[in-house]
Scaffold this motif. Structure first.
Motif, short mmCIF file in Angstrom:
data_model
loop_
_atom_site.label_atom_id
_atom_site.label_comp_id
_atom_site.label_asym_id
_atom_site.label_seq_id
_atom_site.Cartn_x
_atom_site.Cartn_y
_atom_site.Cartn_z
N GLU A 1 0.34 -1.03 0.19
CA GLU A 1 -0.10 0.14 -0.04
C GLU A 1 0.69 1.09 0.09
OE1 GLU A 1 -3.47 2.16 2.47
OE2 GLU A 1 -2.82 0.59 2.89
N ALA A 2 2.04 0.83 0.87
CA ALA A 2 2.41 2.64 0.55
C ALA A 2 2.95 2.07 -0.44
CB ALA A 2 3.65 2.51 1.70
N ARG A 3 4.14 1.36 -1.41
CA ARG A 3 4.79 2.03 -2.47
C ARG A 3 2.95 2.29 -3.85
NH1 ARG A 3 7.42 -2.89 -1.10
NH2 ARG A 3 6.26 -4.21 -2.62
N GLN A 4 2.03 2.04 -3.13
CA GLN A 4 0.98 2.61 -4.06
C GLN A 4 0.79 3.73 -4.51
OE1 GLN A 4 -2.47 -0.05 -3.97
NE2 GLN A 4 -2.10 -0.60 -5.45
N GLU A 5 1.12 4.75 -2.94
CA GLU A 5 0.39 5.45 -2.35
C GLU A 5 1.64 6.62 -3.65
OE1 GLU A 5 0.24 5.85 1.18
OE2 GLU A 5 -1.72 5.22 1.34
N LEU A 6 2.66 5.99 -3.34
CA LEU A 6 3.97 6.87 -3.78
C LEU A 6 3.80 6.55 -5.83
CD1 LEU A 6 6.53 6.29 -1.34
CD2 LEU A 6 5.61 7.47 -1.83
N ALA A 7 2.58 6.21 -5.76
CA ALA A 7 2.94 5.88 -7.96
C ALA A 7 2.59 7.39 -8.33
CB ALA A 7 2.84 4.51 -8.19
N PRO A 8 3.23 7.62 -8.56
CA PRO A 8 2.51 8.55 -10.18
C PRO A 8 1.14 8.11 -10.77
CG PRO A 8 5.12 9.33 -10.32
CD PRO A 8 4.66 7.64 -9.99
N ARG A 9 1.41 6.64 -11.55
CA ARG A 9 0.80 6.33 -11.86
C ARG A 9 -0.52 5.45 -11.23
NH1 ARG A 9 1.24 2.87 -16.11
NH2 ARG A 9 3.33 2.25 -15.20
N GLN B 1 7.08 15.04 -24.11
CA GLN B 1 5.85 15.30 -25.26
C GLN B 1 4.93 14.88 -24.90
OE1 GLN B 1 4.77 13.58 -28.58
NE2 GLN B 1 3.66 15.49 -29.23
N ARG B 2 5.35 12.96 -24.90
CA ARG B 2 4.57 12.09 -24.52
C ARG B 2 3.39 12.48 -23.20
NH1 ARG B 2 8.58 8.33 -25.62
NH2 ARG B 2 9.10 8.58 -23.31
N ALA B 3 3.82 13.19 -22.18
CA ALA B 3 3.71 13.48 -20.86
C ALA B 3 2.36 14.78 -21.30
CB ALA B 3 3.96 14.58 -20.31
N LEU B 4 2.96 15.25 -22.15
CA LEU B 4 0.86 16.80 -22.36
C LEU B 4 -0.08 15.81 -23.60
CD1 LEU B 4 3.90 19.26 -24.70
CD2 LEU B 4 2.43 19.54 -22.50
N CYS B 5 0.32 14.38 -24.00
CA CYS B 5 -0.28 14.33 -24.35
C CYS B 5 -1.42 13.14 -23.83
CB CYS B 5 -0.04 13.08 -25.57
SG CYS B 5 1.08 14.11 -27.07
N GLY B 6 -0.56 12.81 -22.82
CA GLY B 6 -1.37 12.02 -21.98
C GLY B 6 -0.63 10.65 -21.71
N ARG B 7 -0.10 10.26 -22.14
CA ARG B 7 1.13 9.44 -22.79
C ARG B 7 2.11 8.94 -22.38
NH1 ARG B 7 -3.46 9.25 -23.05
NH2 ARG B 7 -5.00 9.10 -25.01
N ASN B 8 2.40 9.77 -21.29
CA ASN B 8 3.38 9.93 -20.35
C ASN B 8 3.21 7.90 -19.37
OD1 ASN B 8 7.03 9.79 -19.41
ND2 ASN B 8 6.78 10.54 -17.66
N THR B 9 4.83 7.69 -19.17
CA THR B 9 4.53 6.91 -18.21
C THR B 9 5.85 6.92 -16.63
OG1 THR B 9 6.30 5.34 -19.29
CG2 THR B 9 4.15 4.74 -20.06
N PRO B 10 5.24 7.56 -16.28
CA PRO B 10 5.70 8.30 -14.68
C PRO B 10 6.24 6.93 -14.64
CG PRO B 10 3.56 8.28 -14.26
CD PRO B 10 3.74 7.88 -16.12
N ASP B 11 5.50 5.86 -13.95
CA ASP B 11 6.61 5.28 -12.58
C ASP B 11 7.83 4.92 -13.63
OD1 ASP B 11 4.54 5.26 -10.71
OD2 ASP B 11 3.31 3.49 -11.83
N GLN B 12 7.89 4.26 -14.84
CA GLN B 12 9.09 4.27 -15.45
C GLN B 12 10.06 5.31 -15.39
OE1 GLN B 12 8.41 3.03 -19.89
NE2 GLN B 12 7.24 1.54 -18.91
#
Length: 587
Positions: free
Chosen positions: A280-288, A572-583
């Motif tokens: 749960e702690a790990r989940q709370e920190l995930a941008p995803r 640019q992927r983030a602007l499209c909403g397609r970035n993968t923030p956890d990566q």
């Protein structure tokens, strides 16, 4: 050579600076770890040791500044300063090199001059300026092998948060000096190491600032992207600072924790947390998880249409985070600003009821409200809020994630695409103070206008315009012979061929991208428009995809001599909403 400096490790720094010897007196030789074909041999003979600047593309940058503190000398005539290492909180108070016997102005001694120059770039307001800032590598002298000389412990990577001139005393005699407040950055993504290859890249005149930045630790890249707003989340944590075990030393030679300058990690409740609690702690920190919660807001339905109250309020709150403002806003401010947004952009049949998102956004688990009396907590109303004027905003954890421009850009894109895609995006973003997020190019700085009355009204306009390097655009188009990197088309004109140079991370606000080859693509007009309007993006494998449905429309064509910045592609992927923030968080 690209060796690693590990936080907490003790290194040998003797007068014998032979870079071919890996270990000296049982400790790694710092001159071996930092040996380079690009840089001159590093020095730690003084407290402030700058590496010489290099000049590339007409701009000078300093690869790094090595800071050394000698606690055992504090208070002596040679070192009348008392540096403070608060490593529990990732802070260092470091004094400049002015002394009582100096007759030159306080800011002109070599050390102070270098650090004041660094401070100017560390407090810069744009990412390109911060990309040129010199990183500070902090060391402290420690006693080993019964000698207080020749051994240093690496404390980490730092930026200067504040500098001020003050008066010090040496045996009762006053003298001026500078005090620097340093913030150590969190290197956990790099396993608490700084790769010397990054410092070498900063000293390589063949590489641009952006290309050198690609090799930097994640925390440094995030600081360059966002500046002061991101510092609280990239500060070094004390539990990352234990001195690593040195395989070349016996257990008897290793210092005890009580003798350590940098404390061993504290591990409260070690082993007592359940696996579920850790998950749960790990989940709370995930941008995803943040993005998933934004996609699944519980919204009120009116005539089969989703209310826009919560998405608009969240966008307003995210804009505050992007400007570096407090995450919590008082009700009076929220009612005025969000209430106006609801009138302008809410459903035509909806009433402006800002009290609804102010209170009910708590169901998103990304929002909190403070200061509501318990008697009002059941069915709060605007009148009740008027009396108590509580505060509300995104949670501290959400705010920390949203200070990262990659995560923030994706959050904005997800809210727009999921709930607010059916009207003028430019007008909405401009109204929210997020102008430029709806395009890869961004917007130019605002203009100042003054109206003049007369037979025909006239307006005088002072406009700030971006200056683009036309020679750079010509160079990259020639490099690709005007072939689009997406579809391969080379448009024929009457007098030759035609293509367009497209910036991946736009030069306009809020992107403030650099004008360099690594930030450019060669595209045909059609794909330039699609890329700029966020209709297409390039995934981590180089596949060109549609933002709408993820379908493949080609593969990015590359040339060995044209190195493309993966950081800018992620942006640019983030602007499209397609970035993968956890990566992205894993570097």
């Amino acid at each position: 050579m690209g060796s690693q400096l590990r936080v907490g490790e003790v290194l040998r720094s003797s007068q014998n600076r032979d870079p071919s010897v890996a270990v000296m007196d049982g400790y790694p030789n710092i001159h071996y770890l930092t040996a380079s074909k690009v840089l001159a041999q590093v020095q730690l003979s003084k407290g402030i040791n700058p590496i010489a600047k290099v000049k590339t593309a007409g701009v000078a940058r300093r690869p790094a500044i090595l800071i050394r503190s000698s606690p055992w000398k504090a208070g002596t005539a040679e070192t009348p300063w008392h540096d403070v290492f608060d490593l529990d909180n990732g802070r260092v108070r470091y004094f400049g090199d002015h002394r009582v016997d100096h007759t030159v102005p306080v800011g002109t001694t070599q050390g102070n001059a270098v650090l004041l120059e660094a401070w100017t770039s560390h407090k810069a307001t744009t990412a390109p300026q911060r990309a040129l800032a010199a990183p500070l590598l902090v060391f402290a002298t420690v006693t080993r092998n019964k000698t207080p000389k020749g051994y240093v412990q690496f404390c980490g990577l730092a930026v200067i948060e504040h500098a001020e001139q003050l008066e010090q005393h040496d045996k009762g005699q006053p003298f001026p000096n500078y005090l620097y407040e340093l913030a150590l950055l969190d290197l956990r993504t790099e396993d608490d190491q700084v790769d010397w290859a990054w410092i070498e890249a900063r000293g390589d005149r063949r590489l641009s600032a952006g290309e050198a930045l690609e090799r930097a630790p994640l925390a440094w890249r995030r600081w360059v992207e966002s500046g002061q707003a991101v510092r609280p989340e990239v500060h070094q944590r004390s539990d990352r600072l234990q001195e690593p075990e040195a395989h070349s030393r016996s257990a008897g030679d290793r210092r005890s924790d009580e003798d350590a300058l940098i404390p061993a990690p504290r591990r409260p409740n070690d082993g007592t947390a359940s696996r579920a609690e850790k998950d749960e702690a790990r989940q709370e920190l995930a941008p995803r998880l943040l993005v998933e919660k934004l996609k699944s807001l519980r919204l009120h339905l009116q005539n089969g249409r989703q209310s826009r109250h919560k998405p608009l309020a969240l966008l307003w709150a995210i804009a505050r985070i992007g400007r570096g403002e407090s995450r919590l806003a008082p009700w009076q401010e929220f009612r005025s600003e969000v209430g106006g947004l609801l009138v302008e952009f809410g459903l035509p049949t909806s009433s402006s009821t800002p009290e609804y998102p102010f209170w009910h956004l708590r169901t998103s688990e990304l929002w909190e409200v403070h200061g509501v009396p318990s008697a009002q907590a059941g069915t709060p109303s605007a009148a009740a809020f008027d009396r108590s004027n509580p505060k509300a905003g995104v949670t501290e954890q959400a705010a920390q994630l949203l200070r990262d421009p990659f995560v923030r850009n994706q959050a904005i894109a997800v809210l727009r695409e999921t709930y607010l895609a059916d009207f003028d995006q430019h007008a909405l973003m401009e109204r929210l103070g997020l102008a430029g997020h709806e395009s890869a190019s961004g917007v130019e700085a605002g203009s100042k206008e003054q109206e003049h009355q007369g037979p025909a009204a006239r307006r005088t306009t002072n406009t700030s315009r971006l200056v683009r390097d036309t020679k750079l655009a010509t160079k990259i188009k020639e490099m690709h012979a005007d072939h689009c990197q997406v579809c391969g088309i080379q448009l024929a004109t009457r007098f030759g061929t035609y293509s367009e140079a497209a910036h991946i991370r736009g030069l306009g606000q809020p992107h403030n991208g650099p004008d360099e080859l690594a930030n450019l693509l060669v595209l045909c007009p059609n794909h330039h428009v699609q890329f700029d309007t966020l209709a297409i993006y390039i995934d981590p494998d180089g596949i060109v995809r549609s933002t709408a449905d993820g379908s493949q429309s080609g593969e990015l064509r590359r040339l060995p001599e044209h190195r493309i910045s993966e950081t800018h592609l992620r942006y640019q992927r983030a602007l499209c909403g397609r970035n993968t923030p956890d990566q992205e968080a894993r570097g």
